[in-house]
Design an enzyme around this catalytic site. Sequence first.
Site, PDB file in Angstrom:
ATOM      1  N   ASP A   1      65.846  51.859  53.240  1.00 40.49           N
ATOM      2  CA  ASP A   1      64.845  51.439  54.226  1.00 40.49           C
ATOM      3  C   ASP A   1      65.260  50.119  54.880  1.00 40.49           C
ATOM      4  OD1 ASP A   1      63.404  53.709  53.865  1.00 40.49           O
ATOM      5  OD2 ASP A   1      61.648  52.757  52.975  1.00 40.49           O
TER       6      ASP A   1
ATOM      7  N   HIS B   1      53.670  56.112  45.369  1.00 37.50           N
ATOM      8  CA  HIS B   1      54.873  56.946  45.210  1.00 37.50           C
ATOM      9  C   HIS B   1      55.077  57.424  43.780  1.00 37.50           C
ATOM     10  CE1 HIS B   1      55.822  56.003  49.320  1.00 37.50           C
ATOM     11  NE2 HIS B   1      55.902  54.713  49.070  1.00 37.50           N
TER      12      HIS B   1
END
Length: 432
Positions: free
Chosen positions: A170, A296
């Site tokens: 990311d 997550h």
Amino acid sequence: MEPKLVLFVFLLISAAATCEYIRPPPRKTLHFPWNSKLSSHPQQVHISLAGDKHMRVSWVSNDKSTLPMVEYGTSPGRYSNKSQGESTSYSYLFYSSGKIHHTIIGPLEDNTVYYYRCGGGGPEYKLKTPPAQFPVMFAVAGDLGQTGWTKSTLDHIDLCKYDVHLLPGDLSYADYIQHRWDTFGELVEPLASARPWMVTQGNHEKESIMFFKDGFQSYNSRWKMPYEESGSSSNLYYSFEVAGAHIIMLGSYTDYDEHSDQYNWLKADVAKVDRKKTPWLIVLFHVPWYNSNEAHQDEGDRMLAAMEPLLHAASVDIVLAGHVHAYERTERVNKGKLDPCGAVHITIGDGGNREGLASKYKNPQPAWSVFREASFGHGELKLANSTHAYWSWHRNDDDESVRSDQVWITSLENSGCIAEKKHELMKILSGP
């Protein structure tokens, strides 16, 4: 002082000592002015390791006639060497990239400052190669993005005397808006042009459009890593070595089961590791396997089931991950339980993304979880010698880098674990 006043002051001090850290509010996405650089000048310059004693210099130019040439030397303005590389570009919906150049320079001396120029003109840049021996320092920050907190993280990393930056996925948070790749490249250039940045992909790099665009086109075009040098067929997973460490970068968003190309490459890679030469074995990927944050949850379970037996048999020392926008460090763990031969897992997806922090944790805290906090920050990993490493996590608090977690980690190389698991590793390596 009056007794009541003394009591009041005491209560204030006690409250301050026992209260939890109060996280500062999110910061806005950065806005970048119109690029005023000449079209022939290099933009978004960054460097990465490219095999033994070599570096890859990557940059973008808007002038299509610019050659992928890098001139370099050990004195300012005096370039005794020159290398030619390759150029590429890509189109994405209504966006067309500039000309993207990748040029490998070397062989280079270890622990040495080089001055270089890209494309035959423009400003001079300066880089420093990593040392060949211990100690070596890594800066670690994932899920960076382009917010005010990103800038704070980069400012703090810039104060760290690091040799290599490790980024577990990311990067830009472009999320299909391609010019954000350009602004991210400009944002990180001051650091990424001076020290090698070694990155792997996260979910925000995928940018696939069903039936129209394959994933990772922008990422692969801009951030080329030494996958070919490490025998990999994909830029999404590779390995490299630096100063006594063998570092494996894996892909959470490409096939990883026991029949996949990535898994077969990983088996071949760990089989080549010489722990006498590289006593530290470190792995990075994006989605954490050990995560007590509510965000997550379970997303890494399938990759864990496929790859943890191999990594455990190979006696991996440290696993670094991102994705969860918070910080967490574990004890040595394997199969969900404490294991003196397991890896220390560190989640560090708190670089400064625009989505904010993941502030809710599951309770009770698992036995394997040592320290966890939802704050922005970065990590520093100093491999002091073949047996001991010092890890510290630095919270970005009011624009000051506060060391909030620290620990000495002992390598498994001299622990007996490697000899103990030799048969287990050979069995996995010889399997189908």
